[in-house]
Write an enzyme that holds these catalytic residues in place. Structure first.
Site, PDB file in Angstrom:
ATOM      1  CG  ASP A 146      72.126  42.998  58.573  1.00  0.00           C
ATOM      2  OD1 ASP A 146      71.159  42.241  58.414  1.00  0.00           O
ATOM      3  OD2 ASP A 146      72.197  43.846  59.492  1.00  0.00           O
TER       4      ASP A 146
ATOM      5  CG  ASP B 277      65.952  45.333  59.393  1.00  0.00           C
ATOM      6  OD1 ASP B 277      65.369  46.394  59.123  1.00  0.00           O
ATOM      7  OD2 ASP B 277      65.607  44.226  58.949  1.00  0.00           O
TER       8      ASP B 277
ATOM      9  CD  GLU C 103      65.310  45.561  64.049  1.00  0.00           C
ATOM     10  OE1 GLU C 103      64.094  45.631  64.271  1.00  0.00           O
ATOM     11  OE2 GLU C 103      65.821  44.595  63.449  1.00  0.00           O
TER      12      GLU C 103
ATOM     13  N   GLY D 231      63.991  37.693  62.652  1.00  0.00           N
ATOM     14  CA  GLY D 231      62.771  37.416  61.899  1.00  0.00           C
ATOM     15  C   GLY D 231      61.548  37.857  62.683  1.00  0.00           C
ATOM     16  N   GLY D 232      60.693  38.628  62.035  1.00  0.00           N
ATOM     17  CA  GLY D 232      59.530  39.177  62.725  1.00  0.00           C
ATOM     18  C   GLY D 232      58.559  38.104  63.198  1.00  0.00           C
TER      19      GLY D 232
ATOM     20  CD  GLU E  87      61.130  33.468  61.783  1.00  0.00           C
ATOM     21  OE1 GLU E  87      60.833  34.680  61.690  1.00  0.00           O
ATOM     22  OE2 GLU E  87      61.229  32.721  60.787  1.00  0.00           O
TER      23      GLU E  87
ATOM     24  CG  ASN F 253      59.462  44.832  55.895  1.00  0.00           C
ATOM     25  OD1 ASN F 253      58.395  45.328  55.576  1.00  0.00           O
ATOM     26  ND2 ASN F 253      59.604  44.021  56.918  1.00  0.00           N
TER      27      ASN F 253
ATOM     28  CG  ASP G  92      73.074  45.427  62.906  1.00  0.00           C
ATOM     29  OD1 ASP G  92      72.817  44.445  62.183  1.00  0.00           O
ATOM     30  OD2 ASP G  92      72.323  45.819  63.809  1.00  0.00           O
TER      31      ASP G  92
HETATM   32  C1  XBP Z   1      66.588  42.012  61.232  1.00  0.00           C
HETATM   33  C2  XBP Z   1      65.485  41.174  61.647  1.00  0.00           C
HETATM   34  C3  XBP Z   1      64.150  41.407  61.100  1.00  0.00           C
HETATM   35  C4  XBP Z   1      63.543  42.743  61.472  1.00  0.00           C
HETATM   36  C5  XBP Z   1      62.062  42.739  61.261  1.00  0.00           C
HETATM   37  O1  XBP Z   1      67.070  41.492  60.029  1.00  0.00           O
HETATM   38  O2  XBP Z   1      65.671  40.272  62.435  1.00  0.00           O
HETATM   39  O3  XBP Z   1      63.320  40.393  61.584  1.00  0.00           O
HETATM   40  O4  XBP Z   1      63.731  43.006  62.849  1.00  0.00           O
HETATM   41  O5  XBP Z   1      61.742  42.454  59.945  1.00  0.00           O
HETATM   42  P1  XBP Z   1      68.588  41.794  59.476  1.00  0.00           P
HETATM   43  P2  XBP Z   1      60.570  41.411  59.577  1.00  0.00           P
HETATM   44  O6  XBP Z   1      69.394  42.462  60.544  1.00  0.00           O
HETATM   45  O7  XBP Z   1      69.074  40.419  59.108  1.00  0.00           O
HETATM   46  O8  XBP Z   1      68.381  42.682  58.275  1.00  0.00           O
HETATM   47  O9  XBP Z   1      59.414  41.710  60.480  1.00  0.00           O
HETATM   48  O10 XBP Z   1      60.274  41.657  58.136  1.00  0.00           O
HETATM   49  O11 XBP Z   1      61.131  40.041  59.847  1.00  0.00           O
HETATM   50 MG    MG Z   2      71.047  43.552  61.319  1.00  0.00          MG
END
Ligand code: XBP
Ligand code: MG
Length: 266
Positions: A10, A12, A19, A53-54, A56, A130, A185
């Protein structure tokens, strides 16, 4: 005997703590730029990230605040896509300032996997630009090429906790779930990986530490470094022995753990 073929990460919260001081700030910068009086606090954002998802997440926020009118769904989605595009620009600019680093043990384990010929892949809800920017600024400029596959954002219709992104990764790697280990995470990420039948190690962070990780193979605070050992937070299968505590996750350790997990559930 099944052999460990790939590590799937993963992004983020797992590769880096992006975040609170990355995505959240970038969303707020995009809101100011768009003339919106929205500001996501550190605390509020902790609840908002339950929507993966940003785009969403913005939609869920608007729903929650009753900002949506009946019947305006497609126009709103287009407007959100543009707002989110600006957010991505701000996020990449924050990354270029070097404020975000990779989590303990990430660079070490990625390098080790490469030298031991274990494939690497990424499964993330976040947008591809990103992910590339994060890898380039926190790992190495050529690190996007270290991964056999980077599956990001809208490549699947349903984001985590749906298992779609992990099914997509397995299909494109040509591997079965039994041949891989996932690093996540969050509860939502764990649900997605588990839904695809994958063995998952969770490394928690401040936003996710109180979540439910039932079904994880192991829960750690991070992957550990030689001078910064990790802590085992949950060991539901009783793998870690008191006389040989886990200090850091290495490929040799992962192979042993993987064999143990495979014997439990071939
Ligand atoms: C984390 C998310 C992402 C980010 C924001 O993804 O939910 O939406 O918070 O990125 P993961 P975007 O833990 O699956 O890596 O704004 O590009 O969606
Ligand atoms: Mg994550």
């Amino acid at each position: 005997m099944t052999v460990l073929k790939a590590l799937i990460f993963d992004v983020d919260g797992t590769l880096a703590e992006t975040e609170r001081d990355g995505h959240r700030i970038a969303f707020n910068q995009a809101f100011v730029e768009a003339g919106l009086e929205w500001e996501w606090s550190v605390e509020e954002y902790g609840k908002l990230i339950e929507t993966a998802g940003g785009k969403e997440r913005i939609y869920a926020y608007m729903q929650q605040q009753n900002f949506l009118l009946e019947g305006d769904r497609s126009a709103v989605k287009e407007w959100i896509a543009q707002l989110h595009h600006r957010k991505t620009v701000h996020y990449k600019s924050l990354l270029s300032q070097g404020l975000i680093q990779s989590r303990p043990g990430i660079l070490r384990l990625l390098q080790e996997a490469r030298s031991r010929r274990v494939s690497l892949a990424i499964a993330t809800t976040s947008t591809l630009p990103n992910v590339s920017a994060l890898l380039q600024t926190t790992i190495a400029s050529d690190s996007p090429h270290w991964f056999r596959l980077i599956a990001a954002g809208d490549v699947v219709p349903h984001k985590k906790p749906a298992p779609d992104i992990y099914h997509y990764v397995l299909a494109h790697l040509g591997l079965s779930a039994q041949e891989c280990i996932v690093f996540e995470d969050s509860h939502q990420g764990l649900m997605a990986a588990q839904g695809a039948g994958l063995k998952t190690i969770v490394t928690v962070n401040a936003y996710t530490q109180a979540q439910d990780f039932t079904g994880a193979a192991l829960v750690l605070n991070h992957l550990g470094e030689p001078d910064y050992p990790c802590k085992v937070l949950q060991d539901p299968l009783g793998y870690i022995q008191k006389d040989t505590p886990l200090e850091r996750v290495t490929i040799a350790w992962l192979r042993d753990f993987f064999d143990f997990l495979t014997r439990l559930r071939p």
